[in-house]
Design an enzyme around this catalytic site. Structure first.
Site, short mmCIF file in Angstrom:
data_model
loop_
_atom_site.label_atom_id
_atom_site.label_comp_id
_atom_site.label_asym_id
_atom_site.label_seq_id
_atom_site.Cartn_x
_atom_site.Cartn_y
_atom_site.Cartn_z
N VAL A 191 1.29 -3.56 7.30
CA VAL A 191 2.46 -4.39 7.55
C VAL A 191 3.28 -4.59 6.27
O VAL A 191 2.74 -4.64 5.16
CB VAL A 191 2.01 -5.76 8.14
CG1 VAL A 191 1.17 -6.53 7.14
CG2 VAL A 191 3.19 -6.58 8.61
N GLU A 192 4.60 -4.71 6.41
CA GLU A 192 5.53 -4.81 5.28
C GLU A 192 5.49 -6.23 4.69
O GLU A 192 6.44 -7.01 4.81
CB GLU A 192 6.94 -4.42 5.74
CG GLU A 192 7.97 -4.26 4.63
CD GLU A 192 7.85 -2.98 3.82
OE1 GLU A 192 8.73 -2.72 2.99
OE2 GLU A 192 6.87 -2.22 3.99
N SER A 201 8.98 0.30 2.67
CA SER A 201 10.39 0.71 2.80
C SER A 201 11.31 -0.07 1.87
O SER A 201 12.43 0.35 1.62
CB SER A 201 10.86 0.54 4.25
OG SER A 201 10.59 -0.75 4.72
N HIS A 217 7.63 6.90 0.88
CA HIS A 217 8.35 6.30 2.00
C HIS A 217 8.66 7.35 3.07
O HIS A 217 9.56 8.18 2.90
CB HIS A 217 9.64 5.64 1.49
CG HIS A 217 10.45 4.99 2.56
ND1 HIS A 217 11.82 4.80 2.46
CD2 HIS A 217 10.09 4.48 3.77
CE1 HIS A 217 12.25 4.21 3.55
NE2 HIS A 217 11.23 4.00 4.36
#
Length: 729
Positions: free
Chosen positions: A401-402, A429, A450
Site C-alpha cells: 500500500v502507498e 508512485s 515504478h
C-alpha cells in the site's frame, strides 16, 4: 568479384548465376541512401553481363535488411519537396532496373525484411524465406508510407485486401503468414536457404518455371473488378478512419493512393506513390513519429550500455500480491525470471495468482502459448506467506500500500531476510525514495521501480535513483526491467519522480478549469479528439482512482507547496468526500456498469453536477484553444523544470516517458517535440496569457531563454545533401 561497395558486393555464384550480397559494416543491413546508390551501380554492372542467366539476392547478416536508415529520415524530410521527389524517382529507377533485368531473380530472405528491405525483395521475381522471417511495411507507423514501390507492387502481388491490411496498419508478418498470402514463395531451413534459392533459379532458367509470367502482374494495373475495388477500398478507408483517426494522415493517404493507382501500370502508379509520399514526409506528424522511433532507440541503447557489466537477475521476489503484484509476477515469469510472491494473507495471494493466471489464459486463448507452456510459466511463480526462498533472490520489488510507514516497515524487515548483495526496489508512485531509504541498513542497494498499470501492457518502468543508490543497483534493476520487456528510464528522486510530477500539474489545470465553470465532458472531448490523448482528464482520473489521485495530490502539494498547494476545494476533493472513487467502486465523474464483456462502461450521472456545482463557478463555455492551453501549459512547464533540475537527463527520455507512461499523443512526439514544433517563442506568448492563473503557469527561466534565442530542445537537423550528391549511380 564483379562489384564491391561499402555495404554490398556482387560476384559470380555458378554458371551464369550472380549473387548480390548485402553486407554492411556493423550488425545489420540498412537500405540507406548510399546503399541505394551502390545497388544502382551493381545493377549497372549486371546489365553489362551478356552471359548472365539469373540473380540471387541475399544477406551476410542475421537479418536480410531491417529497413531504411531511419537516422537519415529527419534530414531527408527537410530537403525541398522537388529534391525529395527527384531522389525517390532515382531510388525507384534502381528497383525498376532490378525488376527489369532480362533474367529471373530471387531473394533469399532471412530474418527481418522490413520497409525498404521488403520493397527491395518485392522487385525480385521469387522470394524464398527462413522460418524466422518477419516481413512487412511499417512506414505508416512513422507517419509516412512506402516510397520505394511497396504500395504499387504489394497489392499487385497479394491482392488489394492483404496488401491494405499490411500497409495501412504498418504491419509485418511471419513466414507462415507470408507464405499463405503469397508474399514469399517458399520457406526452408536456414542452412538450405541458398541452395534452395539456386534450385528455384535453375528451374526458372531451364523453363520449368515461367518467371516472366510471375513478373508481369507487377507491371500492370491492379486486377480488380469495379465492385471488388469499391468493397476493398471502402472497407479499408472505414477501418483506417476508425483506428488511426484524423491525427495520423499516413494510413488513409496510403489507402487512397493505392486506390488511385489501381488502374495504372507500374510507372504511373509509382508517380502517384511519389506524389503522396513527399507531402507526408514534410508533416509535423512524420517528424514526431520518426523522432519517437529514434528516441526509443536512444533510450534502449542507453539501458544496454548501463547494463553491459552486470548480470541480469535470475530470481526475483514481489512483496504484496493483489493486482499490481500479480501483474509484476506474471511479467517477470513470462519473460523467464522466476519470482516469489509474498503477502501477509491468503486472500491477496489468491488475487495475485488469479491475476497472473488470467493473463496467461489470455495468451492461451490467442494461441500464443499451449497448455504446457502455461503450466511451465505459472509454476515459476511461488506464492508464500513467509520469507521462504528469499535467501536465493537477486532482486525484490515492494508493491504494498502507498503508505510510507508501511513501506518502510516492510522493506526493513525484508532487508534482514535477503543476501547482502540483494537489490531492493519500491514500486511507489509518489513517495521519495531517499525518504524510504532511511529505514534501511544498506540504502546503496535500494532504488525505486515504478511500474504503470496494467503492468503487462504499459511499456514504461521508471527507475528512481535515490541519494544513496549505487550505480550497480540501478544497473541491476534496469537489467531486470529490460529482461521483462519494458523500457526502463532512469530518473532522479523527487516527489512524484518524473511522470507523476508532471501529471499532477495537468490535473491541476483541469481542476482550475472546472472551478472556473468549464464542463468536464467538453474538456475530455477536446483533449481526446483535438489534442489526441487516449483519455481525457476526467476519464483518466476515474481509471486511476479518485482516492489514489486525492492522496497523490496531497503528497505533491507537500513536495512542491509553492506551485502545487491549492487554496480552494476542487472537484477531486468533492468526489472523494462523496465516496466516488472512479471505476473501482463504479462512481466517479461517470457512473460505471459492466458491459457484456465485463468491462466498465461509463454512463451519465446527474448527481455529479450537484457535487461539482459546490466547487465551481456558474457554467460557461471555453474555446478549444483555451482548454488545450490551460491543460497543457502546467504539464509542459513542469516537464521543463524536471529537465532543468536534472530529474530527467534528456528531452528524448522525457518524451519517451510521457508517451510510454502517460499515453502522450505520439503524433506530437512528446512535450519537448511539441514545444519545438510550436516554437518556444510562440509557446511563451501563449503561456503569458494565463500567468494570472498562478505559479503553475509561470514559464521556467530556461524556457524563456530558449524563446529569446529561438533555440529548440532537440539538436537542429541539417537537410540532407542535395539530391545530385545523393544520386551517385
Amino acid at each position: 568479384m564483379l562489384y564491391k561497395g561499402d555495404t554490398l558486393y556482387l560476384d559470380w555464384l555458378e554458371d551464369g548465376i550472380a549473387e548480390l550480397v548485402f553486407d554492411a559494416p556493423g550488425s545489420v543491413n540498412k537500405l540507406d541512401t548510399a546503399t541505394v546508390a551502390s545497388l544502382g551501380e551493381a545493377i549497372g554492372v549486371l546489365e553489362q553481363q551478356s552471359d548472365l542467366k539469373g540473380l540471387l539476392l541475399r544477406s551476410n547478416k542475421a537479418a536480410f535488411i531491417v529497413g531504411a536508415d531511419i537516422t537519415e529520415f529527419l534530414s531527408l524530410f527537410l530537403v525541398p519537396e522537388e529534391q525529395l521527389s527527384q531522389w525517390l524517382h532515382f531510388a525507384n529507377s534502381v528497383f525498376n532496373r532490378l525488376e527489369d533485368l532480362p533474367v529471373p531473380t530471387i531473394a533469399a530472405v532471412n530474418g527481418y525484411a522490413l520497409g525498404g528491405g521488403c520493397e527491395c525483395v518485392l522487385a525480385t521475381d521469387y522470394r524464398l524465406a527462413t522460418p524466422d522471417l518477419r516481413i512487412g511495411l511499417p512506414e505508416t507507423k512513422l507517419g509516412i508510407m512506402p516510397g520505394f514501390g511497396g504500395s504499387v507492387r504489394m497489392p499487385r502481388m497479394l491482392g488489394a485486401d492483404s496488401a491494405l491490411e499490411i500497409i495501412a496498419a504498418g504491419k509485418d508478418v511471419g513466414a507462415d503468414q507470408a507464405l499463405k498470402i503469397g508474399l514469399v514463395d517458399g520457406v526452408v531451413k536456414a542452412e538450405k536457404l541458398v541452395e534452395g534459392a539456386k534450385a528455384v533459379l535453375r528451374q526458372a532458367i531451364n523453363g520449368d518455371l515461367d518467371w516472366k509470367a510471375k513478373r508481369q502482374p507487377k507491371l500492370e494495373p491492379l486486377k480488380l473488378s469495379k465492385i471488388e475495388a469499391t468493397m476493398s477500398f471502402t472497407i479499408a478507408k472505414g477501418m483506417v478512419a476508425q483506428t488511426a483517426g484524423k491525427h495520423y494522415p499516413a494510413p488513409i493517404t496510403a489507402v487512397k493512393t493505392i486506390e488511385a493507382a489501381a488502374r495504372f501500370g507500374r510507372e504511373e502508379a509509382l508517380n502517384l506513390e511519389n506524389k503522396s509520399f513527399v507531402p507526408l514526409a514534410h508533416t509535423n506528424e512524420a517528424r514526431a513519429l520518426v523522432g519517437i522511433f529514434l528516441n526509443d532507440q536512444y533510450v534502449k541503447g542507453k539501458a544496454k550500455k548501463l547494463t553491459k557489466d552486470v548480470e541480469t537477475p535470475k530470481q526475483a521476489a514481489v512483496l504484496g500480491a493483489g493486482i499490481m503484484g500479480g501483474g509484476i509476477a506474471y511479467q517477470s515469469a513470462w519473460k523467464g525470471v522466476p519470482v516469489v510472491m509474498k503477502d501477509i494473507n491468503d486472500k491477496s495471494l489468491t488475487l495475485g495468482m488469479t491475476e497472473a493466471a488470467k493473463l496467461l489464459n489470455k495468451q492461451l486463448e490467442r494461441g500464443k502459448i499451449d497448455g504446457l507452456k502455461l503450466a511451465g510459466v505459472i509454476s515459476t511463480i511461488h506464492p508464500t506467506l513467509d520469507y521462504a526462498g528469499f535467501d536465493r533472490v537477486d532482486i525484490v520489488v515492494e508493491a504494498v500500500v502507498e503508505n510510507p510507514k508501511v513501506k518502510k516497515a516492510v522493506l526493513a524487515e525484508t532487508e534482514q531476510k535477503v543476501r547482502q548483495d540483494t537489490v531492493l526496489a519500491s514500486n511507489t508512485s509518489t513517495i521519495p525514495i531517499s525518504e524510504l531509504a532511511n529505514a534501511l541498513e544498506r540504502p546503496e542497494n535500494f532504488c525505486g521501480m515504478h511500474f504503470f498499470n496494467p503492468v503487462h501492457r504499459m511499456p514504461l518502468v521508471e527507475i528512481i535513483r535515490g541519494e544513496k543508490s549505487s550505480d550497480e543497483t540501478i544497473a541491476k534493476v534496469v537489467a531486470w526491467a529490460s529482461k521483462m520487456g519494458k523500457t526502463p528510464i532512469v530518473v532522479n528522486d523527487c516527489p512524484g519522480f518524473f511522470v507523476n510530477r508532471v501529471l499532477f500539474p495537468y490535473f491541476a489545470g483541469f481542476s482550475q478549469l472546472l472551478r472556473d465553470g468549464a464542463d468536464f465532458r467538453k474538456i475530455d472531448k477536446v483533449m481526446e479528439k483535438q489534442f489526441g490523448w487516449p483519455m481525457g482528464p476526467a476519464y483518466l482520473l476515474d481509471v486511476v482512482g479518485i482516492d489514489t489521485a486525492h492522496h497523490a495530490q496531497a503528497v505533491m502539494a507537500a513536495g512542491f507547496p509553492q506551485r502545487m498547494q491549492k487554496d480552494y476545494r476542487d472537484a477531486i476533493d468533492a468526489l472523494f468526500d462523496a465516496n466516488r472513487f472512479g471505476q473501482k467502486n463504479g462512481l466517479g465523474f461517470w457512473r460505471y456498469k459492466e458491459d457484456s464483456k465485463g468491462k466498465p462502461k461509463k454512463e451519465e450521472d446527474a448527481a455529479v453536477e450537484d457535487l461539482l456545482a459546490e466547487v465551481s463557478q456558474p457554467k460557461r463555455d471555453f474555446s478549444e484553444e483555451e482548454i488545450i492551453a490551460r491543460m497543457m501549459i502546467p504539464m509542459v512547464n513542469e516537464v521543463v523544470r524536471c529537465l532543468e533540475e536534472g530529474i530527467i537527463a534528456t528531452p528524448a527520455e522525457a518524451d519517451m516517458a510521457l508517451v510510454y507512461g502517460l499515453g502522450f499523443p505520439p503524433f506530437h512526439g512528446g512535450a519537448f517535440r511539441w514545444l519545438d514544433t510550436l516554437g518556444s517563442a510562440k509557446y511563451l506568448d501563449m503561456a503569458q496569457q494565463y500567468q494570472h492563473l498562478g505559479p503553475l503557469y509561470e514559464v521556467p527561466e530556461g524556457l524563456r531563454n530558449k524563446a529569446r534565442h529561438n533555440e529548440p530542445y532537440y539538436p537542429p537537423v541539417e537537410p540532407a545533401r542535395p539530391v545530385g550528391d545523393l544520386k551517385t549511380a
